[in-house]
Design an enzyme around this catalytic site. Structure first.
Site, mmCIF file in Angstrom:
data_model
loop_
_atom_site.group_PDB
_atom_site.id
_atom_site.type_symbol
_atom_site.label_atom_id
_atom_site.label_comp_id
_atom_site.label_asym_id
_atom_site.label_seq_id
_atom_site.Cartn_x
_atom_site.Cartn_y
_atom_site.Cartn_z
ATOM 1 N N LEU A 67 0.871 -1.176 0.000
ATOM 2 C CA LEU A 67 0.000 0.000 0.000
ATOM 3 C C LEU A 67 0.907 1.224 0.000
ATOM 4 O O LEU A 67 1.939 1.234 0.676
ATOM 5 C CB LEU A 67 -0.916 0.019 1.233
ATOM 6 C CG LEU A 67 -1.985 -1.066 1.315
ATOM 7 C CD1 LEU A 67 -2.728 -0.997 2.650
ATOM 8 C CD2 LEU A 67 -2.972 -0.952 0.162
ATOM 9 N N ASP A 68 0.539 2.247 -0.743
ATOM 10 C CA ASP A 68 1.316 3.483 -0.798
ATOM 11 C C ASP A 68 1.467 4.090 0.595
ATOM 12 O O ASP A 68 0.657 3.821 1.489
ATOM 13 C CB ASP A 68 0.619 4.521 -1.682
ATOM 14 C CG ASP A 68 0.552 4.110 -3.135
ATOM 15 O OD1 ASP A 68 1.308 3.214 -3.543
ATOM 16 O OD2 ASP A 68 -0.273 4.696 -3.864
ATOM 17 N N ARG A 69 2.451 4.961 0.730
ATOM 18 C CA ARG A 69 2.716 5.595 2.025
ATOM 19 C C ARG A 69 1.482 6.304 2.565
ATOM 20 O O ARG A 69 1.173 6.223 3.747
ATOM 21 C CB ARG A 69 3.864 6.599 1.913
ATOM 22 C CG ARG A 69 4.194 7.197 3.278
ATOM 23 C CD ARG A 69 5.110 8.382 3.277
ATOM 24 N NE ARG A 69 6.228 8.234 2.381
ATOM 25 C CZ ARG A 69 7.189 9.126 2.267
ATOM 26 N NH1 ARG A 69 7.160 10.208 2.993
ATOM 27 N NH2 ARG A 69 8.165 8.953 1.414
#
Length: 167
Positions: A67-69
């Protein structure tokens, strides 16, 4: 002692006089907060999801997927290699589900474009489905649920951005 022998659960395996036992399979679910990157280690010193699960078990576990930051959501960690392959290998077509909140109402015709495909810099991508989270007069047209099989990097954000939305 025999090449190609598959060890059975009832077998005793020893190396240098020490008994070797298979590691117990572990599964950890994390509701990933914003501000953490999904990686085992970061040479830039950013906060990683591994710091959030380091005390969850003594076994070494790995995140399944990324998952993206700035993305929040459920992330599964395990040391179960078979499950890892089943959920990540493209041939298994494991579905990933996202709840998106866009910066403006998402048009119905754009929902259709998401499922027929959008040309991105790394090829055409499409969602298996894209629907309003809650349709009708009480729903919020900025909230969309999408299902994907793709594992392309940041594909959900990039597809929305391609049609002028910010996630």
């Amino acid at each position: 002692t025999e090449m190609g022998y598959k060890v059975q659960k009832t077998d005793e395996v020893r190396f240098d006089g020490t008994s070797i036992t298979p590691e117990k399979k572990k599964y950890v679910l994390l509701n990933k907060p914003k501000g953490f990157i999904t990686t085992l280690d970061d040479p830039l010193g950013r906060r990683t999801v591994m710091s959030l699960v380091k005390k969850a078990c003594k076994e070494r576990i790995y995140p399944i997927g990324r998952l993206d930051r700035e993305t929040t959501g459920l992330l599964l960690f395990t040391n179960d290699g078979d499950l890892f392959k089943k959920l990540t290998h493209v041939s298994q077509r494991a579905v990933k589900i996202y709840h998106i909140e866009a910066n403006k109402p998402v048009k119905r015709e754009d929902l259709e474009k998401f499922t027929t495909g959008i040309d991105l810099d790394d090829g055409k991508s499409k969602f298996a489905s894209a629907k309003y989270v809650k349709d009708g007069p009480t729903g919020n047209p900025r909230e969309v649920g999408v299902e994907i099989y793709s594992g392309k990097n940041r594909v959900v954000r990039r597809m929305f951005e391609a049609l002028g939305y910010e996630v």
